[in-house]
Design an enzyme around this catalytic site. Sequence first.
Site, short mmCIF file in Angstrom:
data_model
loop_
_atom_site.label_atom_id
_atom_site.label_comp_id
_atom_site.label_asym_id
_atom_site.label_seq_id
_atom_site.Cartn_x
_atom_site.Cartn_y
_atom_site.Cartn_z
N LYS A 87 0.86 -1.19 0.00
CA LYS A 87 0.00 0.00 0.00
C LYS A 87 0.89 1.24 0.00
CE LYS A 87 -4.23 1.31 2.42
NZ LYS A 87 -4.89 1.19 3.72
C1 E4P Z 1 -8.08 1.52 4.30
O1 E4P Z 1 -7.51 1.20 3.29
C2 E4P Z 1 -8.06 2.90 4.81
O2 E4P Z 1 -6.80 3.20 5.32
C3 E4P Z 1 -9.13 3.05 5.84
O3 E4P Z 1 -10.35 2.58 5.29
C4 E4P Z 1 -9.28 4.47 6.36
O4 E4P Z 1 -10.42 4.53 7.17
P1 E4P Z 1 -10.76 5.79 8.09
O5 E4P Z 1 -10.97 6.96 7.22
O6 E4P Z 1 -12.01 5.37 8.82
O7 E4P Z 1 -9.59 5.98 9.01
#
Ligand code: E4P
Length: 217
Positions: A87
């Site tokens: 990622k």
């Molecule tokens: C996943 O890939 C993201 O990092 C995550 O969904 C972020 O979520 P949030 O905005 O609730 O922190």
Amino acid sequence: MKFFIDTANLEQIKEGAALGILDGVTTNPSLMAKEGIKGAEAIKQHYIDICNIVDGDISAEVLSTTFEEMIVEGKELASLHKNIVVKVPCTADGIKAIKWFADNGIRTNCTLIFTVGQALLAAKAGASYVSPFVGRLDDISSDGIGLVSQIVDVFYTYGYETEVLAASIRSTQHIIDCLEVGAHVATCPLQPILGLLKHPLTDSGMATFIADTAKMQ
Ligand code: E4P
């Protein structure tokens, strides 16, 4: 639509996996820190533990911010397990790194996507997934699902193979909205997933069936 669970909590991942409907897992540095994971070895072991619970794509986020460091870190993460997807944030260094990873057979998830232009750059660089953040856009009175819809349409029109992974999902309704606009994947915390099960008529219907079952015994 594929379902990923959006947590680094092993118990929640096991609970989601036990339903038999999980296609993968996403994590981020905030979710890992929340579980108290600290230090390079503990981080690597945690990703291996997740890979051993869910047989699907597991997003492991780089912690570095420069191209050179991201390459070193991403190669190491990808070597942990065949299902690891590296990622990478949507920055200039991140886009360069995504291109390098694509050229070298390493799959990526471009995170922190808030515009269709960012999604376009990530797709052109060869990202396997782009992650538009639905909830965080809604938080600032923007249209998170609208962005997912826009990216899905553009990728379809131009034939990009990059999958749209709707992230920052906060509610069961968000999941339904993602289905309706054609997201390839939604990554959700456990509660919104379990929310899909809920309907008062299911609960009252079950209560009646259980009561009538008792009458037959
Ligand atoms: C996943 O890939 C993201 O990092 C995550 O969904 C972020 O979520 P949030 O905005 O609730 O922190």
